[in-house]
Write an enzyme that holds these catalytic residues in place. Structure first.
Site, PDB file in Angstrom:
ATOM      1  CE1 TYR A 108      -3.508   2.775   1.016  1.00 30.53           C
ATOM      2  CE2 TYR A 108      -1.665   3.601   2.312  1.00 30.53           C
ATOM      3  CZ  TYR A 108      -2.902   3.794   1.735  1.00 30.53           C
ATOM      4  OH  TYR A 108      -3.537   5.002   1.878  1.00 30.53           O
ATOM      5  CD  GLU A 196      -5.823   4.769  -0.779  1.00 30.46           C
ATOM      6  OE1 GLU A 196      -5.765   5.020   0.440  1.00 30.46           O
ATOM      7  OE2 GLU A 196      -6.880   4.448  -1.351  1.00 30.46           O
TER       8      GLU A 196
END
Length: 389
Positions: A108, A196
């Site tokens: 992530y 993101e």
């Protein structure tokens, strides 16, 4: 402002972030043709402004062009319901068809603003493919952070230190550090509030590939990015929000029954809390801002009355830059061309408050006045309960 995944990937690519080859399709036939052109297998992904698509059936791995066509047919022009859309879901108008990747590991990466430190915070976690909120709740120690200087930016050693903490081999660590550096460039240069990649895939040759992409852009900076502003999808925004945007009103539709018109985001949030404590529920967030004029107030009030869920209106104004008499004139003007029978509770304080109260009192419109926040909230809750009865 949000944009679609495929649009975010185009931005990523322009900043040197590797993304899988893909094509956008608006019909099942286009999805079929895209799968054939890209080569199989492919992933068909619904394009909506919400996360959780995979769990809701909005992401499908297919092995043939015909399967891609069927997957697109099952998604397009249908609502996709995820935990972020609400029970009504979002209608899927386009799908992204892209090459499936040979993924060995998922990590992530994300960047947002740490308001406590007044600086961008860059986050990385080896638990990729999982929502960051879930990681933070269950295993917060697996989220690693670096804070970038607003003046200097993210320094190279910070990107490498963050990548190194993910436990990757040397080659992959360098690749991920490069993605972190470029993601920060994209975040800063396009004036994002959120950038993101979840997941960033580590593929079989050790390279890093952005499998998903999310960019939220700062509305206040869009004047610097007309190319990005043009990416807004009106299909993903409610009619009321679109109308509010025409008049520079900050409006967000909620699922309650009390329409709120407030000046100042902090006061708006406090107002919504008070409504909840009084036993009612806000139908919206509407901040008209400190510099609102009569026309903006009039249109804001109009928007509240256009919401069929609104059973009562609560106007809470602390007059500073926005004078109370301007607010009052705007509200009275809004009633001239619209018939309504909803109870309206108004609480005014601040600059020219007596003049504002006089204008409202002499309008003959039967507004309910309150001198304190608690009194106003109680009047609103009482009005809603009577409407329900």
């Amino acid at each position: 402002m949000k944009i679609h995944e495929f649009q975010a990937k185009e931005v990523f690519s322009s900043f040197g972030i590797p993304v899988p080859p893909g094509k956008v399709a608006a019909t099942p036939a286009e999805a079929r043709d895209a799968a054939r052109a890209l080569g199989l297998p492919v992933v068909v992904k619904a394009q909506i402004y919400a996360g959780g698509r995979g769990k809701a059936g909005g992401v499908r791995l297919v092995e043939s062009a015909e399967e891609a066509e069927s997957a697109a047919a099952a998604m397009l022009d249908r609502p996709l319901v995820t935990h972020q859309t609400g029970p009504e879901g979002r209608i899927v108008k386009r799908v992204l068809v892209e090459n499936a990747s040979d993924i060995e590991q998922e990590v992530y990466l994300g960047i947002t603003i740490d308001r406590a430190r007044r600086a961008p915070v860059v986050m990385a976690s080896p638990a990729g493919g999982v929502e960051i909120e879930e990681i933070a709740r269950k295993t917060p120690e697996r989220i690693f952070k670096e804070w970038a200087s607003p003046q200097i930016g993210l320094r190279p050693f910070q990107a490498h230190r963050l990548a190194d903490r993910l436990g990757l081999n040397a080659k992959t660590t360098r690749a991920v550090a490069a993605v972190i550096t470029n993601l920060y460039r994209a975040f800063a240069e396009t004036d994002c509030t959120l950038a993101e990649i979840n997941p960033l895939a580590i593929v079989s040759d050790g390279a890093a590939l952005a499998i998903d992409a999310k960019l939220n852009l700062d509305d206040n900076a869009l004047f610097r990015h007309p190319d990005l502003a043009s990416l807004r999808d009106p299909n993903e925004i409610s009619d009321l929000e679109l109308e509010a945007g025409k008049y520079n009103l900050n409006y967000i539709k909620l699922d309650g029954n009390v329409g709120c018109l407030v000046n100042g985001a902090g006061l708006a949030m406090a107002t919504m809390d008070l409504i909840g404590l009084a036993g009612a529920s806000p139908a919206n967030f509407l901040d008209v801002g400190g510099g609102a004029n009569e026309e903006m107030i009039e249109h804001g009030f109009d928007i509240l009355l256009s919401d069929s869920d609104v059973e009562a209106v609560f106007i809470n104004i602390f007059g500073g830059i926005l004078r109370c008499d301007i607010l009052a004139r705007g509200i009275v003007a809004a009633t001239r061309h619209r018939d309504f029978d909803l109870p309206v509770v108004i609480r005014l304080e601040g600059t020219n408050v007596e003049e504002g109260r006089r204008i409202l009192a002499e309008s003959g419109l039967g507004f309910r006045s309150a001198s304190t926040l608690s009194e106003a909230a109680a009047l609103v809750a009482q009005a809603v309960s009577k409407e329900a009865a």
